[in-house]
Design an enzyme around this catalytic site. Sequence first.
Site, PDB file in Angstrom:
ATOM      1  N   GLU A   1      52.214 -41.747  33.945  1.00 30.85           N
ATOM      2  CA  GLU A   1      51.873 -42.263  33.134  1.00 30.85           C
ATOM      3  C   GLU A   1      50.964 -40.618  32.386  1.00 30.85           C
ATOM      4  OE1 GLU A   1      51.230 -45.476  30.621  1.00 30.85           O
ATOM      5  OE2 GLU A   1      49.032 -45.245  31.048  1.00 30.85           O
TER       6      GLU A   1
ATOM      7  N   ASP B   1      42.801 -43.327  25.147  1.00 29.46           N
ATOM      8  CA  ASP B   1      43.409 -42.086  25.087  1.00 29.46           C
ATOM      9  C   ASP B   1      42.687 -41.240  24.852  1.00 29.46           C
ATOM     10  OD1 ASP B   1      45.008 -44.196  26.278  1.00 29.46           O
ATOM     11  OD2 ASP B   1      45.739 -44.405  24.085  1.00 29.46           O
TER      12      ASP B   1
HETATM   13  O1  FUB Z   1      47.258 -46.434  24.934  1.00 34.05           O
HETATM   14  C1  FUB Z   1      48.372 -47.011  24.749  1.00 34.05           C
HETATM   15  C2  FUB Z   1      48.987 -46.657  26.143  1.00 34.05           C
HETATM   16  O2  FUB Z   1      48.210 -47.143  27.132  1.00 34.05           O
HETATM   17  C3  FUB Z   1      48.668 -44.906  26.154  1.00 34.05           C
HETATM   18  O3  FUB Z   1      50.131 -44.372  25.643  1.00 34.05           O
HETATM   19  C4  FUB Z   1      48.612 -45.134  27.990  1.00 34.05           C
HETATM   20  O4  FUB Z   1      48.780 -43.622  28.451  1.00 34.05           O
HETATM   21  C5  FUB Z   1      48.384 -45.712  27.767  1.00 34.05           C
HETATM   22  O5  FUB Z   1      46.596 -45.312  27.640  1.00 34.05           O
END
Ligand code: FUB
Length: 326
Positions: A222, A56
């Site tokens: 997301e 991320d």
């Molecule tokens: O890193 C945890 C989760 O996985 C993130 O919030 C999402 O975007 C995915 O990368």
Amino acid sequence: MQLKRHSILILLVFTTLMLCCKHQEKDAKITAVDPIDVTTKTKENNPVIRHIRTADPSAHVWKDGKVWMYTSHDREDAVNYDTMDGYRAFSSTDMVNWTDHGDVLHSKAISWGASGWMWAPTAIYKNDKYYLIYPHSVKGTKDDMRCGVAVSDVPEGPFKDLGWIKGVEGKWLDPCVFTDTNGKVYLYWGVRTPKVALLKDNLLELAEAPKLIAYGNDNFFEASYMHTYNGKYYFSYNAGLGGFYGIGDSPYGPFDYKGAINPKQRQDHHSIINYKNQQYFFYHVQDWNGGTKYRRNICIEYLYYNEDGTIKEIYATQDGVERLQN
Ligand code: FUB
């Protein structure tokens, strides 16, 4: 008698040496948490961070002229996302050698949340301070997250939690903070339904009711991201099976759907910067050296635009980007 005195002397010297070594070992442990240059690679530069698993990436060029990257941290023994326990900061001036500044905000420092659950952060420089804005679970589920705000006087942290943004709660949020050219700060967030709202100056309150984002499709999952290029606003995101985007004339949209940006990366969580006149795309992979979807590694690619402003599709490479000559 002579022999006994000799033995005592040897014992004394030995004990002193042992104590000395012990002391040095302690010092060595202290220096080991200092920033370290993690690589001097010139080819096969992906992933850029290898000594720990990170995901991320939220990349920025701050006023010191360096690239700063704030990441979440996947543990080597992770079998889920609940053990993601804190954020790391890395800096670079050549895009290949990254200095690890360590753990800059740990879940144990957040009084209102559970242990672990430090998911994808975003960052902003405002009023001479650096802020991390991050999704964190209150009780330990992905459905009860709040959007925390933490501050530091320096980019390398540590960051101190200030509380959370009222009105931004729910499923893992994946916030992205964006400063427009007029200084207004917008927050993008959401899972399955992307939202946007202007933030107040204190970054802890929304200045308006959240608006739903229209992006000409319904494949949003997301990881909202906003960047500008040639006066246009680019809203990008993970569709669950790769990264996609749309282009608009305002931070609110509507955005004209343009298709893929990083189509083959199953979990595309990216950020984009311009550094020394080159556009860079930061993302993570799940398959490097025993990696899994819970043990990820950050990579970087060049990003190029077509003449009409659309983005040339990006595919993961092992080479990544070349080292800049400073
Ligand atoms: O890193 C945890 C989760 O996985 C993130 O919030 C999402 O975007 C995915 O990368």
